[in-house]
Design an enzyme around this catalytic site. Sequence first.
Site, PDB file in Angstrom:
ATOM      1  N   GLU A   1     -26.102 -31.420 -11.064  1.00 22.66           N
ATOM      2  CA  GLU A   1     -26.006 -29.959 -11.039  1.00 22.66           C
ATOM      3  C   GLU A   1     -27.377 -29.366 -10.743  1.00 22.66           C
ATOM      4  O   GLU A   1     -28.257 -29.354 -11.606  1.00 22.66           O
ATOM      5  CB  GLU A   1     -25.475 -29.462 -12.396  1.00 22.66           C
ATOM      6  CG  GLU A   1     -25.274 -27.961 -12.417  1.00 22.66           C
ATOM      7  CD  GLU A   1     -24.655 -27.467 -13.724  1.00 22.66           C
ATOM      8  OE1 GLU A   1     -23.781 -28.166 -14.277  1.00 22.66           O
ATOM      9  OE2 GLU A   1     -25.069 -26.393 -14.183  1.00 22.66           O
TER      10      GLU A   1
ATOM     11  N   HIS B   1     -20.256 -31.056 -23.597  1.00 19.96           N
ATOM     12  CA  HIS B   1     -21.389 -31.955 -23.844  1.00 19.96           C
ATOM     13  C   HIS B   1     -21.078 -32.712 -25.141  1.00 19.96           C
ATOM     14  O   HIS B   1     -20.355 -32.186 -26.000  1.00 19.96           O
ATOM     15  CB  HIS B   1     -22.696 -31.209 -24.124  1.00 19.96           C
ATOM     16  CG  HIS B   1     -23.199 -30.298 -23.051  1.00 19.96           C
ATOM     17  ND1 HIS B   1     -22.693 -29.051 -22.840  1.00 19.96           N
ATOM     18  CD2 HIS B   1     -24.214 -30.457 -22.157  1.00 19.96           C
ATOM     19  CE1 HIS B   1     -23.368 -28.463 -21.853  1.00 19.96           C
ATOM     20  NE2 HIS B   1     -24.294 -29.298 -21.420  1.00 19.96           N
TER      21      HIS B   1
ATOM     22  N   ASP C   1     -21.598 -30.537 -28.106  1.00 16.50           N
ATOM     23  CA  ASP C   1     -20.654 -29.435 -28.370  1.00 16.50           C
ATOM     24  C   ASP C   1     -19.535 -29.903 -29.271  1.00 16.50           C
ATOM     25  O   ASP C   1     -19.073 -29.162 -30.131  1.00 16.50           O
ATOM     26  CB  ASP C   1     -20.002 -28.926 -27.073  1.00 16.50           C
ATOM     27  CG  ASP C   1     -21.013 -28.579 -26.014  1.00 16.50           C
ATOM     28  OD1 ASP C   1     -22.091 -28.095 -26.380  1.00 16.50           O
ATOM     29  OD2 ASP C   1     -20.715 -28.798 -24.822  1.00 16.50           O
TER      30      ASP C   1
ATOM     31  N   HIS D   1     -27.395 -20.554 -10.772  1.00 15.60           N
ATOM     32  CA  HIS D   1     -28.479 -21.466 -10.380  1.00 15.60           C
ATOM     33  C   HIS D   1     -28.828 -21.252  -8.910  1.00 15.60           C
ATOM     34  O   HIS D   1     -30.000 -21.311  -8.526  1.00 15.60           O
ATOM     35  CB  HIS D   1     -28.068 -22.922 -10.594  1.00 15.60           C
ATOM     36  CG  HIS D   1     -27.836 -23.282 -12.034  1.00 15.60           C
ATOM     37  ND1 HIS D   1     -27.491 -24.553 -12.432  1.00 15.60           N
ATOM     38  CD2 HIS D   1     -27.893 -22.540 -13.170  1.00 15.60           C
ATOM     39  CE1 HIS D   1     -27.339 -24.579 -13.755  1.00 15.60           C
ATOM     40  NE2 HIS D   1     -27.576 -23.359 -14.214  1.00 15.60           N
TER      41      HIS D   1
END
Length: 442
Positions: A236, A105, A108, A275
């Site tokens: 996602e 990201h 990050d 997920h």
Amino acid sequence: MPTSAPSIFSSFDVVHYEGPDTQNSLAYRWYDADRIVLGKPLQEHLRPAIAYWHSLALTGADPFGSATIDRPWMREQDAMTGARMKADAAFDLFRVLGVPFFTFHDRDITPEGADLNSGLKNLHEMADYLEEKMQGASVGVLWGTANTFAHPRFMAGAATNPDPEVFAFSATTVKHCMDVTKQLNGQNYVLWGGREGYDTLLNTSLRRELDQLGRFLNLVVEHKHKIGFRGAILMEPKPKEPTKHQYDFDVATVYAFLQHYGLEHEVKLNIEANHATLAGHSFEHEISMAATFGLLGSLDINRGDLLLGWDTDQFPNNLLDTTLAMYEVIRGGGLGTGGLNFDAKIRRQSIESEDLIHAHIGGIDLCARAFLNAAKLVEGKQLPEVVEQRYANWNEEYAQSMLRGNLSLEAIAADAEKKNLNPKPRSGRQEWIENLVTRSLF
Ligand code: XUL
Ligand code: CO
């Protein structure tokens, strides 16, 4: 210029493949990157990636306690110096593990700026730094993404925020993250809608928020074509956490969303194991659904915990589950530009740098072993044949004409009545098949 100071990972030897009988815990037992399986090297099937956020930015903090994981770059006073130290350590980790990819990201790799423009300046400066480091390394970017969920400005969503300024801020952030991902030759660009959802319908206009998200994604796709980014745009799915209900709930929900906003041929999916289970599905179900709709993009590899109801993001360690997932990947035609991103984190008490190395060795080895097992099931043909036989009667002419739409409901009924049909139930042979799979695992 990259610094040459040693990092917390530089003293580790490169992890090599030594085979299943080795006694060395810092070696691969199954991940033989160059081994040819189903016509190409194992590494090209798996395309493993290290997630920058879990591996370099994790502090171990949880809702009940503060940080336990202390890394030198977290102590650095100057944020950009800290970001460079973190990048140096990251590239040492990539080298030690011998992985072909990493994922990141914006937040990050680079600190938040004092305002939008200074944050973007930091981002581009760090992208140049990473580009330079990539020149001397054999690691690429599997995907980049933007963290549009952590900062308080995103608390009511990014694209779905009731404030259009947050939409514009997020659009700007994503534009620059896409540009940086392209600069680093990223293979894909991911959007996970961390706060694109709601906590209570009482303060929410579902229609507006979905339209905003649909528009946002169309802007992303337009920009992809404008800059000539050849990688895939991936959404996602995740059903909940941090919001109570997320709009990208699961594969089927995202497919409906993509169709509604005319994006089903432009966007694919990054499917995450934990997920899937949070949505009440198995990982292999989500992979199979995505493949069925032509949406299989990439996988976030991890596992949840049966006894905990949240996204624990643990490293995978279940051979049967992972084999079933890999079997669906192979059946679905493989991952293309995608790969296996280890969206997995070490536990709060795993505070040593070596813990991170063991975690990845275990995860990569498990996926390699699972893939080899799945390939064996495919090559053994028994399993594919069971399915083929189960549906064999559908290959007959009459059955096909029912599917083609040549026959009306009335015509089908008339034929069935004429034949006085009396179909005989047949065994689904589930136990026989399950035994076949579990017996064959190695
Ligand atoms: C959160 C999650 C993210 C995405 C990237 O549950 O999976 O790390 O993978 O934003
Ligand atoms: Co993820």
